[in-house]
Scaffold this motif. Structure first.
Motif, PDB file in Angstrom:
ATOM      1  N   ASN A  17       0.846  -1.196   0.000  1.00 57.39           N
ATOM      2  CA  ASN A  17       0.000   0.000   0.000  1.00 57.39           C
ATOM      3  C   ASN A  17       0.887   1.256   0.000  1.00 57.39           C
ATOM      4  N   LEU A  18       1.862   1.286   0.905  1.00 56.08           N
ATOM      5  CA  LEU A  18       2.769   2.440   1.021  1.00 56.08           C
ATOM      6  C   LEU A  18       3.578   2.645  -0.255  1.00 56.08           C
ATOM      7  N   ILE A  19       4.099   1.562  -0.815  1.00 51.75           N
ATOM      8  CA  ILE A  19       4.916   1.647  -2.027  1.00 51.75           C
ATOM      9  C   ILE A  19       4.093   2.204  -3.190  1.00 51.75           C
ATOM     10  N   CYS A  20       2.839   1.757  -3.294  1.00 53.45           N
ATOM     11  CA  CYS A  20       1.966   2.268  -4.355  1.00 53.45           C
ATOM     12  C   CYS A  20       1.692   3.760  -4.161  1.00 53.45           C
ATOM     13  N   GLY A  21       1.527   4.185  -2.911  1.00 51.49           N
ATOM     14  CA  GLY A  21       1.301   5.598  -2.636  1.00 51.49           C
ATOM     15  C   GLY A  21       2.498   6.446  -3.018  1.00 51.49           C
ATOM     16  N   ILE A  22       3.693   5.992  -2.627  1.00 54.98           N
ATOM     17  CA  ILE A  22       4.923   6.713  -2.991  1.00 54.98           C
ATOM     18  C   ILE A  22       5.105   6.701  -4.506  1.00 54.98           C
ATOM     19  N   GLY A  23       4.832   5.550  -5.111  1.00 55.86           N
ATOM     20  CA  GLY A  23       4.956   5.428  -6.559  1.00 55.86           C
ATOM     21  C   GLY A  23       4.021   6.377  -7.286  1.00 55.86           C
ATOM     22  N   ALA A  24       2.798   6.537  -6.768  1.00 55.03           N
ATOM     23  CA  ALA A  24       1.823   7.437  -7.388  1.00 55.03           C
ATOM     24  C   ALA A  24       2.346   8.874  -7.392  1.00 55.03           C
ATOM     25  N   ILE A  25       2.949   9.283  -6.271  1.00 57.82           N
ATOM     26  CA  ILE A  25       3.509  10.640  -6.185  1.00 57.82           C
ATOM     27  C   ILE A  25       4.652  10.809  -7.176  1.00 57.82           C
ATOM     28  N   VAL A  78      -1.740  12.165   1.722  1.00 57.69           N
ATOM     29  CA  VAL A  78      -0.760  13.010   1.039  1.00 57.69           C
ATOM     30  C   VAL A  78      -0.805  12.817  -0.477  1.00 57.69           C
ATOM     31  N   ALA A  79      -0.824  11.562  -0.938  1.00 57.83           N
ATOM     32  CA  ALA A  79      -0.735  11.286  -2.373  1.00 57.83           C
ATOM     33  C   ALA A  79      -1.874  11.914  -3.190  1.00 57.83           C
ATOM     34  N   PRO A  80      -3.143  11.693  -2.828  1.00 52.55           N
ATOM     35  CA  PRO A  80      -4.203  12.313  -3.640  1.00 52.55           C
ATOM     36  C   PRO A  80      -4.151  13.832  -3.619  1.00 52.55           C
ATOM     37  N   ALA A  81      -3.766  14.410  -2.490  1.00 51.81           N
ATOM     38  CA  ALA A  81      -3.649  15.868  -2.411  1.00 51.81           C
ATOM     39  C   ALA A  81      -2.569  16.373  -3.365  1.00 51.81           C
ATOM     40  N   LEU A  82      -1.425  15.703  -3.381  1.00 50.87           N
ATOM     41  CA  LEU A  82      -0.338  16.105  -4.278  1.00 50.87           C
ATOM     42  C   LEU A  82      -0.704  15.893  -5.741  1.00 50.87           C
ATOM     43  N   LEU A  83      -1.394  14.802  -6.027  1.00 50.83           N
ATOM     44  CA  LEU A  83      -1.798  14.529  -7.404  1.00 50.83           C
ATOM     45  C   LEU A  83      -2.724  15.626  -7.927  1.00 50.83           C
ATOM     46  N   ILE A  84      -3.676  16.023  -7.101  1.00 48.83           N
ATOM     47  CA  ILE A  84      -4.609  17.081  -7.497  1.00 48.83           C
ATOM     48  C   ILE A  84      -3.855  18.389  -7.727  1.00 48.83           C
ATOM     49  N   PHE A  85      -2.923  18.696  -6.825  1.00 48.15           N
ATOM     50  CA  PHE A  85      -2.160  19.931  -6.971  1.00 48.15           C
ATOM     51  C   PHE A  85      -1.289  19.906  -8.224  1.00 48.15           C
ATOM     52  N   LEU A  86      -0.601  18.788  -8.461  1.00 49.06           N
ATOM     53  CA  LEU A  86       0.296  18.696  -9.605  1.00 49.06           C
ATOM     54  C   LEU A  86      -0.453  18.767 -10.931  1.00 49.06           C
ATOM     55  N   ALA A 103      -5.591  16.872   2.802  1.00 49.82           N
ATOM     56  CA  ALA A 103      -4.532  16.091   3.447  1.00 49.82           C
ATOM     57  C   ALA A 103      -4.573  16.249   4.962  1.00 49.82           C
ATOM     58  N   VAL A 104      -4.789  17.484   5.434  1.00 54.62           N
ATOM     59  CA  VAL A 104      -4.861  17.744   6.875  1.00 54.62           C
ATOM     60  C   VAL A 104      -6.034  16.992   7.499  1.00 54.62           C
ATOM     61  N   CYS A 105      -7.192  17.048   6.849  1.00 56.59           N
ATOM     62  CA  CYS A 105      -8.373  16.352   7.376  1.00 56.59           C
ATOM     63  C   CYS A 105      -8.157  14.845   7.385  1.00 56.59           C
ATOM     64  N   GLY A 106      -7.475  14.336   6.359  1.00 60.47           N
ATOM     65  CA  GLY A 106      -7.182  12.909   6.325  1.00 60.47           C
ATOM     66  C   GLY A 106      -6.293  12.482   7.474  1.00 60.47           C
ATOM     67  N   VAL A 107      -5.257  13.270   7.742  1.00 60.58           N
ATOM     68  CA  VAL A 107      -4.347  12.967   8.852  1.00 60.58           C
ATOM     69  C   VAL A 107      -5.084  13.070  10.188  1.00 60.58           C
ATOM     70  N   LEU A 108      -5.926  14.095  10.335  1.00 58.74           N
ATOM     71  CA  LEU A 108      -6.717  14.236  11.559  1.00 58.74           C
ATOM     72  C   LEU A 108      -7.659  13.056  11.744  1.00 58.74           C
ATOM     73  N   ARG A 109      -8.219  12.586  10.635  1.00 59.59           N
ATOM     74  CA  ARG A 109      -9.119  11.417  10.680  1.00 59.59           C
ATOM     75  C   ARG A 109      -8.388  10.200  11.232  1.00 59.59           C
TER      76      ARG A 109
END
Length: 247
Positions: A17-25, A78-86, A103-109
């Motif tokens: 899961n983590l590797i796919c997230g880093i890979g997506a970024i 983090v990944a979806p937030a960065l993807l949207i921004f990029l 991203a902040v709300c996700g981390v708070l969740r």
């Protein structure tokens, strides 16, 4: 003890899961592989669901719960937030604000989930972060001809608020529903490598499925209702191997 010796099979799936997230970024940062980055997040979501299934059948390790949450922070916060921004943030400062807020709300969740003492409450308090990410991914997979920036920002804001809300979302336990959803995601990934246009057309199905889940607390959808689920009798709310139920 060597940290690698502490890893168990469910932990390896969390690492996928983590590797796919880093890979997506990393892929999205290349500038011309946004679609593949979305597919990687979809694979990360499948891995995120699979580690719970595996943890119920194999003994989990000491790292389980923390590793799971850290992987989810990267892949679904983090990944979806960065993807949207990029992809949409160039010359659009508002996109950056909405992406950071998500991203902040996700981390708070996730922080609330990890810090709250488990209770016999049915379902989840707030939209699970994985579901929030998949909702964004399935919408973005529809393609730029359909995706509108205003709609995307509104969806991002709504998902952010739902993640930190007290709305009670169900944990899907119906095995037929889970198998169907997993197969839909698998077909979506498969079609991406076969023909992107076919994938775009097929993506309407996972998008609709996610919309149904998003509105399920308000519409009381029968097939994903937590009522009568035997697994919800677990008052500690833990998965096998010491992991809490998914976020």
């Amino acid at each position: 003890m060597n940290v690698f010796q502490m890893l168990k099979l469910p932990d390896l799936v969390s690492l996928l899961n983590l590797i796919c997230g880093i890979g997506a970024i990393a892929v999205a940062a290349q500038g011309d592989s946004f679609g593949f980055a979305l597919i990687l997040l979809l694979i990360a979501a499948v891995a995120d669901g699979a580690d719970g299934y595996i943890a119920r059948r194999f003994k989990g390790g000491e790292l389980g719960e923390q590793l799971d949450s850290l992987a989810d922070t990267v892949s679904f916060g983090v990944a979806p937030a960065l993807l949207i921004f990029l992809e949409f943030g160039e010359n659009e400062p508002l996109v950056a604000i909405f992406a950071v807020f998500y991203a902040v709300c996700g981390v708070l969740r996730l922080a609330r989930f990890n810090s709250t003492t488990s209770t016999p409450k049915i379902g989840f308090e707030g939209l699970p972060i994985t579901a929030g990410c998949i909702m964004l991914v399935t919408y973005l997979l529809l393609g730029k001809s359909i995706v509108g920036l205003d709609v995307l920002l509104a969806l991002t804001l709504a998902l952010s608020i739902l993640m930190v809300s007290t709305v009670n979302y169900p944990k899907i336990r119906n095995i037929k529903v889970l198998a169907f959803v997993a197969s839909v995601f698998g077909i979506t990934v498969f079609l991406y490598f076969i023909d992107v246009q076919y994938m775009r057309l097929f993506s309407f199905l996972p998008f609709i499925l996610m919309l149904i889940y998003l509105f399920s607390p308000f519409l009381k959808v029968p097939l994903i209702s937590t009522v009568g689920s035997k697994d919800y009798g677990n008052k500690k709310g833990l998965k096998a191997g010491g992991r809490k139920e998914k976020h």
